[in-house]
Design a protein around this motif. Structure first.
Motif, PDB file in Angstrom:
ATOM      1  N   THR A 185       0.820  -1.214   0.000  1.00 39.57           N
ATOM      2  CA  THR A 185       0.000   0.000   0.000  1.00 39.57           C
ATOM      3  C   THR A 185       0.853   1.264   0.000  1.00 39.57           C
ATOM      4  OG1 THR A 185      -0.019   0.223   2.395  1.00 39.57           O
ATOM      5  CG2 THR A 185      -1.661  -1.265   1.430  1.00 39.57           C
ATOM      6  N   SER A 186       0.153   2.397  -0.049  1.00 44.48           N
ATOM      7  CA  SER A 186       0.819   3.701  -0.028  1.00 44.48           C
ATOM      8  C   SER A 186       1.720   3.846   1.203  1.00 44.48           C
ATOM      9  CB  SER A 186      -0.225   4.817  -0.053  1.00 44.48           C
ATOM     10  OG  SER A 186      -1.150   4.635   0.999  1.00 44.48           O
ATOM     11  N   LYS A 187       1.296   3.284   2.343  1.00 44.50           N
ATOM     12  CA  LYS A 187       2.097   3.390   3.565  1.00 44.50           C
ATOM     13  C   LYS A 187       3.426   2.664   3.390  1.00 44.50           C
ATOM     14  CE  LYS A 187       2.542   4.434   8.007  1.00 44.50           C
ATOM     15  NZ  LYS A 187       1.424   4.191   8.913  1.00 44.50           N
ATOM     16  N   ASP A 188       3.377   1.494   2.741  1.00 44.82           N
ATOM     17  CA  ASP A 188       4.613   0.746   2.500  1.00 44.82           C
ATOM     18  C   ASP A 188       5.531   1.532   1.562  1.00 44.82           C
ATOM     19  OD1 ASP A 188       3.763  -1.608   3.995  1.00 44.82           O
ATOM     20  OD2 ASP A 188       2.290  -1.832   2.400  1.00 44.82           O
ATOM     21  N   VAL A 189       4.915   2.221   0.594  1.00 45.84           N
ATOM     22  CA  VAL A 189       5.704   3.008  -0.358  1.00 45.84           C
ATOM     23  C   VAL A 189       6.446   4.123   0.369  1.00 45.84           C
ATOM     24  CG1 VAL A 189       5.599   4.574  -2.345  1.00 45.84           C
ATOM     25  CG2 VAL A 189       4.193   2.495  -2.314  1.00 45.84           C
ATOM     26  N   VAL A 190       5.745   4.846   1.225  1.00 45.21           N
ATOM     27  CA  VAL A 190       6.405   5.992   1.872  1.00 45.21           C
ATOM     28  C   VAL A 190       7.422   5.519   2.910  1.00 45.21           C
ATOM     29  CG1 VAL A 190       4.620   6.492   3.639  1.00 45.21           C
ATOM     30  CG2 VAL A 190       6.088   8.321   2.781  1.00 45.21           C
ATOM     31  N   LEU A 191       7.128   4.427   3.601  1.00 44.95           N
ATOM     32  CA  LEU A 191       8.128   3.893   4.543  1.00 44.95           C
ATOM     33  C   LEU A 191       9.377   3.426   3.788  1.00 44.95           C
ATOM     34  CD1 LEU A 191       5.879   1.921   7.079  1.00 44.95           C
ATOM     35  CD2 LEU A 191       7.238   3.964   7.575  1.00 44.95           C
ATOM     36  N   ILE A 290       8.887  -3.211  -3.823  1.00 43.27           N
ATOM     37  CA  ILE A 290       8.537  -2.801  -2.450  1.00 43.27           C
ATOM     38  C   ILE A 290       7.659  -3.871  -1.793  1.00 43.27           C
ATOM     39  CG2 ILE A 290       7.364  -1.055  -1.029  1.00 43.27           C
ATOM     40  CD1 ILE A 290       8.087   1.013  -3.202  1.00 43.27           C
ATOM     41  N   ALA A 291       8.071  -4.316  -0.610  1.00 42.22           N
ATOM     42  CA  ALA A 291       7.300  -5.296   0.169  1.00 42.22           C
ATOM     43  C   ALA A 291       6.628  -4.574   1.337  1.00 42.22           C
ATOM     44  CB  ALA A 291       8.251  -6.370   0.692  1.00 42.22           C
ATOM     45  N   PRO A 292       5.670  -5.215   2.002  1.00 36.82           N
ATOM     46  CA  PRO A 292       5.104  -4.594   3.204  1.00 36.82           C
ATOM     47  C   PRO A 292       6.220  -4.285   4.211  1.00 36.82           C
ATOM     48  CG  PRO A 292       3.766  -6.470   2.551  1.00 36.82           C
ATOM     49  CD  PRO A 292       4.994  -6.483   1.677  1.00 36.82           C
ATOM     50  N   GLN A 293       6.147  -3.076   4.800  1.00 36.64           N
ATOM     51  CA  GLN A 293       7.233  -2.573   5.640  1.00 36.64           C
ATOM     52  C   GLN A 293       6.840  -2.577   7.117  1.00 36.64           C
ATOM     53  OE1 GLN A 293      10.266  -0.882   4.053  1.00 36.64           O
ATOM     54  NE2 GLN A 293       9.466  -2.215   2.435  1.00 36.64           N
ATOM     55  N   VAL A 294       7.852  -2.717   7.975  1.00 35.71           N
ATOM     56  CA  VAL A 294       7.662  -2.616   9.428  1.00 35.71           C
ATOM     57  C   VAL A 294       8.860  -1.848   9.996  1.00 35.71           C
ATOM     58  CG1 VAL A 294       7.410  -3.873  11.615  1.00 35.71           C
ATOM     59  CG2 VAL A 294       6.526  -4.896   9.500  1.00 35.71           C
ATOM     60  N   THR A 295       8.614  -0.835  10.828  1.00 37.70           N
ATOM     61  CA  THR A 295       9.761  -0.200  11.496  1.00 37.70           C
ATOM     62  C   THR A 295      10.109  -1.016  12.733  1.00 37.70           C
ATOM     63  OG1 THR A 295       8.480   1.289  12.920  1.00 37.70           O
ATOM     64  CG2 THR A 295       9.078   2.109  10.732  1.00 37.70           C
ATOM     65  N   VAL A 452       3.325   0.569  10.520  1.00 37.67           N
ATOM     66  CA  VAL A 452       2.914  -0.337   9.447  1.00 37.67           C
ATOM     67  C   VAL A 452       1.690   0.225   8.726  1.00 37.67           C
ATOM     68  CG1 VAL A 452       3.731  -2.537  10.438  1.00 37.67           C
ATOM     69  CG2 VAL A 452       1.516  -1.600  11.143  1.00 37.67           C
ATOM     70  N   SER A 453       1.274  -0.446   7.660  1.00 34.87           N
ATOM     71  CA  SER A 453       0.055  -0.076   6.942  1.00 34.87           C
ATOM     72  C   SER A 453      -1.166  -0.594   7.699  1.00 34.87           C
ATOM     73  CB  SER A 453       0.075  -0.699   5.546  1.00 34.87           C
ATOM     74  OG  SER A 453      -0.172  -2.094   5.638  1.00 34.87           O
ATOM     75  N   PRO A 454      -2.368  -0.076   7.365  1.00 31.71           N
ATOM     76  CA  PRO A 454      -3.586  -0.581   8.031  1.00 31.71           C
ATOM     77  C   PRO A 454      -3.782  -2.087   7.825  1.00 31.71           C
ATOM     78  CG  PRO A 454      -4.040   1.498   6.935  1.00 31.71           C
ATOM     79  CD  PRO A 454      -2.654   1.101   6.518  1.00 31.71           C
ATOM     80  N   ALA A 455      -3.522  -2.606   6.638  1.00 30.71           N
ATOM     81  CA  ALA A 455      -3.710  -4.037   6.397  1.00 30.71           C
ATOM     82  C   ALA A 455      -2.724  -4.856   7.231  1.00 30.71           C
ATOM     83  CB  ALA A 455      -3.521  -4.344   4.907  1.00 30.71           C
ATOM     84  N   MET A 456      -1.483  -4.375   7.317  1.00 30.95           N
ATOM     85  CA  MET A 456      -0.470  -5.078   8.123  1.00 30.95           C
ATOM     86  C   MET A 456      -0.816  -5.024   9.612  1.00 30.95           C
ATOM     87  SD  MET A 456       2.155  -6.591   6.645  1.00 30.95           S
ATOM     88  CE  MET A 456       3.572  -6.388   7.737  1.00 30.95           C
ATOM     89  N   ALA A 457      -1.344  -3.869  10.082  1.00 29.87           N
ATOM     90  CA  ALA A 457      -1.740  -3.740  11.493  1.00 29.87           C
ATOM     91  C   ALA A 457      -2.892  -4.698  11.794  1.00 29.87           C
ATOM     92  CB  ALA A 457      -2.142  -2.303  11.802  1.00 29.87           C
ATOM     93  N   ALA A 458      -3.826  -4.784  10.858  1.00 27.21           N
ATOM     94  CA  ALA A 458      -4.989  -5.654  11.054  1.00 27.21           C
ATOM     95  C   ALA A 458      -4.547  -7.115  11.114  1.00 27.21           C
ATOM     96  CB  ALA A 458      -5.985  -5.434   9.913  1.00 27.21           C
ATOM     97  N   ALA A 459      -3.665  -7.514  10.217  1.00 26.93           N
ATOM     98  CA  ALA A 459      -3.175  -8.893  10.215  1.00 26.93           C
ATOM     99  C   ALA A 459      -2.413  -9.192  11.502  1.00 26.93           C
ATOM    100  CB  ALA A 459      -2.285  -9.125   8.985  1.00 26.93           C
ATOM    101  N   ALA A 460      -1.633  -8.216  11.971  1.00 26.47           N
ATOM    102  CA  ALA A 460      -0.873  -8.394  13.215  1.00 26.47           C
ATOM    103  C   ALA A 460      -1.818  -8.529  14.411  1.00 26.47           C
ATOM    104  CB  ALA A 460       0.078  -7.212  13.420  1.00 26.47           C
ATOM    105  N   ALA A 461      -2.951  -7.831  14.353  1.00 28.00           N
ATOM    106  CA  ALA A 461      -3.929  -7.918  15.449  1.00 28.00           C
ATOM    107  C   ALA A 461      -4.482  -9.337  15.548  1.00 28.00           C
ATOM    108  CB  ALA A 461      -5.062  -6.923  15.227  1.00 28.00           C
TER     109      ALA A 461
END
Lengths: 473, 212
Positions: A185-191, A290-295, A452-461
C-alpha cells in the motif's frame, strides 16, 4: 530556460514580494488550526492588539486532546476527564468564538483530525498554499497544494498578516515506477522511501512524488505518502493534479461551485511539473520491489520488509550508526538479527492523520473480517479520522466487522498516535501502529511503536505478531 | 523577543543524532496554553527516571545521573552541542521554548530539521550549523576540559574559545538582522500591508474561487 516544477509554480503564484536579502513574503490561502499550537498565537494577537487579516481563510477543529470513548464524548467538552486537555479544547473554542473563526467543535459531526477534515471538506484545494501548526500539514500536498507545518509564532504571523516570511526550498523528485504488488500500500511506499533517503534526506527540499505508482494511487493513498514527507525531513510533499484529484475535490462543501468550478478546473490543469523542469535531486524506486514494511527502531528510517531480520550493530561499520542501532534495539527490547515476524505485540492502533481515512478502514476491515483478535493482545483500537469517516464506515458496516473481531471502535481524533489523550501505551509494550512516528515515548512513556500499513496492522492484530499480509489468510 | 548579540557560557555535549522534538519536550507538557515554564521538562524522559506529568514539582523527582545535562560539570550551560538532524519531528514551538526556559539560547550541530531551525529564530535562540569536523572538535574541547566555555558572537559571525581557533559561521542576513535587534517579524510584515493588499486584488481576479 528550463521549465518549472510544480513547487516552482505554486511558489511563484503566491509570491507577494521578494526582499533584497532574498527572503520572500508568501501569501497563505488556507490556515488550519487545532488546540495545541494555537493558544499562544491568539494570546499574542491580543497582547499586540492585532486582528486576523482574513478570517475566512481560517478553519479550526480540536483533535490532539479529544477523548475517543463514546462515554466521554457524549457529554461534550465537560466530559473530558483530563482537566489540562479540557482547558486546551475550551481555549480553542473561546478563541474561535472571539475572533469569528469557523470551527468544527468536538460534537460537530465534521470534527476530526485537521489533516483529514481539510481535504474532506474541500477546504484544501489544488493550487492553494496551506499551513497549520502541525508538521503533518504536508498531507494537503496530495491535492497539488503547497502545504507545510509551522510553529506557533508563525501561526500568529499568518493570523495577523495572511503571509509568511520564507526562503525557497530546493526541488526533489521521488519517482516510483512500475506497479505495486498485491497487499502493498501507499504506507509501504512511503516507509520504503524513508528507508532509502533517511529521516534527514529531504531536509531543505520540497519533495514531489511522481511516477506510475502515484499516478495510479487514490487520493487517500497520496495523502498518506505526502503526510510522511516530514518523516523524510521535507516540510513539503506534493503530487501533481490529475483527473483523480479533480474527481475527489468536486462537490465538497468548500469546493468551488458553478462558474468558479469551471474556472478553477481550467487553472488546475497547469499544476504539474513541466516536462523540461529540472530537479536538484532525483530519487527513483521500483514499485514492484517494495514489500510490506515494518519499522523496528526509534526513527522512521529504521524500517525493513516484514520478512527481514532486525540489524546487528556488530555488522555496522559506521560507529555513530552502530551506537544508534544498539540504543534502538535496547529501547525496543529486541535482539540483533531477530526476525520481525517474531516480534510479539501488546496493542494495535489503526488511526492517525496518516491512516484513518475510509480507504484505510476498508483495508483493515477486509483483513479482520470473520476472524478474532489474538488473545495475547491487550487492546486493538480503530479510531476514524473524522466524524464523517466514522459515519461512512458505519454505513458500510465496517464498525461491526471490527467489533465482531474484537477491535474497539472509537470516536475521531489523533488518539494513540501521540497519546495526548487517554489512549496510550504502557512501558515496554509493543504496538503495531498505522501512525507516523516511532520515536521513544511517542505513544506513551517507554512504549515501543512499530509503524505499518492498516492491512499489516490488522493482520498483526489477528496473529498477535507481525505477519506478511500478502500470504495471510 | 530578546535580542541575541553575544553569548559566553558552558557548552553541554549531547552526543546523539536525530534528537526529535518528542524527546526535547514530551507531549504531556504541550497542554499548557502559555509560552513559559517548560524548562524543568526539557528532555524529560532522559533527565528523570520516572514519567513526568504537567503541574508536578520536578525538583522532587529522581534524576537520571547518566544523562549529560545532569552532570554537575555542565550545570548552567547556555550552549548545546548536538549531532545531525537535531529537532526533527513535530513543529511544536514548545521545543525551543523549553530550551530557552532551561537557559540554552544557542544550539550548535552539523544539521537541523527545517521547522525546528526556523522556530528557534522566532524565540531568540541561535542555531548554528557547522561542518562535521568542527562539531567534532567542539565535542572534544568540551570533554577535555571541565568548565570549557565558548563565546558566540553573532555580530562578527564567529565562535571563540575552541582549541582549534576561531570558527566562522553563516546566518541568513534577514534572520541575523532580526535576531541582533530582537525584532518582531509580524511588525515588519505589516509594514508591507500595501503589497499584500495589491497581491490580493491581483489574485482575486486570477482565482476568484479563493475569495468567496
Amino acid at each position: 530556460m528550463a521549465g518549472k516544477t510544480l513547487y516552482d509554480k505554486l511558489w511563484d503564484s503566491h509570491l507577494v514580494k521578494q526582499q533584497d536579502d532574498g527572503s520572500c513574503l508568501i501569501y497563505i490561502d488556507r490556515h488550519l488550526l487545532h488546540e495545541v499550537t494555537s493558544p499562544q498565537a491568539f494570546e499574542g494577537l491580543r497582547l499586540a492588539d492585532r486582528k486576523p487579516w482574513r478570517i475566512d481563510t481560517n478553519l479550526a477543529t480540536p483533535d490532539h486532546n479529544v477523548p475517543t470513548t463514546a462515554d466521554e464524548r457524549v457529554i461534550g467538552v465537560d466530559g473530558i476527564a483530563d482537566p489540562v486537555s479540557k482547558i486546551q479544547v475550551v481555549t480553542l473554542d473561546d478563541n474561535c468564538d472571539e475572533f469569528g473563526i469557523t470551527e468544527f467543535k468536538m460534537q460537530d459531526e465534521r470534527q476530526g483530525i485537521v489533516h483529514v477534515v481539510g481535504p474532506e471538506q474541500g477546504a484544501t484545494l489544488p493550487g492553494m498554499t496551506v499551513v497549520c501548526g502541525d508538521s503533518h500539514t504536508a498531507t494537503h500536498g496530495a491535492m497539488g497544494a503547497l502545504a507545510h507545518g509551522i510553529g506557533t509564532s508563525e501561526v500568529e504571523h499568518v493570523l495577523a498578516t495572511q503571509c509568511l516570511i520564507q526562503k525557497k526550498s530546493q526541488n526533489m523528485l521521488v519517482r516510483v515506477d512500475g506497479v505495486l504488488g498485491a497487499g502493498v500500500t501507499s504506507k509501504d511506499v512511503v516507509l520504503a522511501i524513508i528507508g532509502v533517503i533517511g529521516t534527514a534526506g529531504g531536509t531543505g527540499y520540497a519533495i514531489e512524488f511522481g511516477g506510475a505508482v502515484f499516478e495510479e494511487m487514490s487520493m487517500e493513498g497520496r495523502m498518506t505518502v505526502c503526510n510522511m514527507a516530514i518523516e523524510a525531513g521535507a516540510r513539503v510533499g506534493m503530487v501533481a493534479v490529475d483527473q483523480t484529484t479533480i474527481d475527489y475535490v468536486e462537490g465538497r462543501p468548500f469546493s468551488p461551485k458553478g462558474e468558479h468550478w469551471e474556472l478553477a478546473v481550467a487553472a488546475w490543469q497547469d499544476l504539474h511539473s513541466d516536462d523540461d523542469a529540472e530537479f536538484d535531486h532525483v530519487v527513483v524506486l521500483d514499485g514492484a520491489s517494495i514489500a510490506p514494511q515494518v519499522t523496528w527502531g526509534t526513527s522512521p528510517e529504521m524500517v525493513l520488509p516484514v520478512f527481514a531480520q532486525v540489524p546487528n550493530p556488530a555488522k555496522e561499520k559506521d560507529d555513530v550508526k552502530a551506537a544508534g542501532i544498539t540504543r534502538a534495539l535496547e529501547y525496543m527490547g529486541l535482539t540483533a538479527e531477530q526476525a520481525i515476524t517474531d516480534i510479539q505485540l501488546d496493542r494495535v492502533f489503526i488511526g492517525s492523520c496518516t491512516n484513518s481515512r475510509i480507504e484505510d478502514l476498508r483495508a483493515a476491515a477486509a483483513v479482520v473480517k470473520g476472524k478474532s483478535v489474538a488473545t495475547s493482545l491487550k487492546q486493538a483500537l480503530v479510531v476514524p479520522g473524522s466524524g464523517l469517516v466514522k459515519a461512512q464506515a458505519e454505513a458500510e458496516g465496517l464498525h461491526t466487522v471490527f467489533t465482531d473481531a474484537g477491535l474497539e471502535w472509537r470516536e475521531p481524533g489523533c488518539s494513540m498516535c501521540l497519546a495526548m489523550n487517554a489512549d496510550k501505551l504502557g512501558t515496554g509494550e509493543h504496538c503495531a501502529s498505522t501512525s507516523n512516528r516511532n520515536f521513544e515515548g511517542r505513544q506513551g512513556f517507554g512504549g515501543r511503536t512499530h509503524l505499518v500499513s492498516p492491512a499489516m496492522a490488522a493482520a498483526a492484530a489477528i496473529a498477535g505478531h507481525f505477519v506478511d499480509v500478502r500470504t495471510f489468510a | 523577543m530578546q535580542a541575541f548579540t553575544q553569548l559566553t557560557g558552558l557548552a553541554v555535549p549531547l552526543d546523539r543524532a536525530n534528537v526529535d522534538t518528542d524527546m526535547i519536550i514530551p507531549k504531556q507538557f504541550l497542554k499548557s496554553i502559555k509560552r513559559s515554564g517548560f524548562g524543568p521538562n526539557l528532555f524529560d524522559e532522559l533527565r528523570y527516571l520516572d514519567e513526568g506529568q504537567p503541574d508536578q514539582d520536578s525538583s522532587q523527582r529522581p534524576i537520571n545521573p547518566d544523562f549529560v545535562l545532569n552532570y554537575p560539570r555542565y550545570k548552567g550551560a547556555k550552549i548545546l552541542l548536538a549531532r545531525d538532524n537535531f529537532g526533527c519531528g513535530s513543529s511544536r514551538e514548545h521545543a525551543p521554548w523549553a530550551l530557552l526556559d532551561f537557559g540554552i539560547s544557542c544550539v550548535i550541530a552539523p544539521s537541523f530539521a527545517d521547522i525546528f531551525y526556523n522556530n528557534c529564530f522566532k524565540n531568540g535562540i541561535l542555531p548554528i550549523t557547522l561542518m562535521d569536523e568542527q562539531v567534532d572538535q567542539l565535542f572534544e574541547d568540551t570533554l577535555a576540559k571541565e568548565g570549557f566555555e565558548l563565546t558566540v558572537d553573532l555580530e562578527a559571525g564567529v565562535i571563540r574559545g575552541s582549541s582549534a581557533g576561531d570558527i566562522e559561521f553563516n546566518i541568513d542576513s534577514f534572520r541575523r538582522h532580526c535576531l541582533l535587534n530582537g525584532l518582531d517579524d509580524i511588525g515588519l510584515t505589516l509594514e508591507q500591508s500595501n503589497s499584500i493588499k495589491k497581491y490580493e486584488q491581483k489574485r482575486q481576479q486570477q482565482a476568484p474561487w479563493l475569495f468567496t
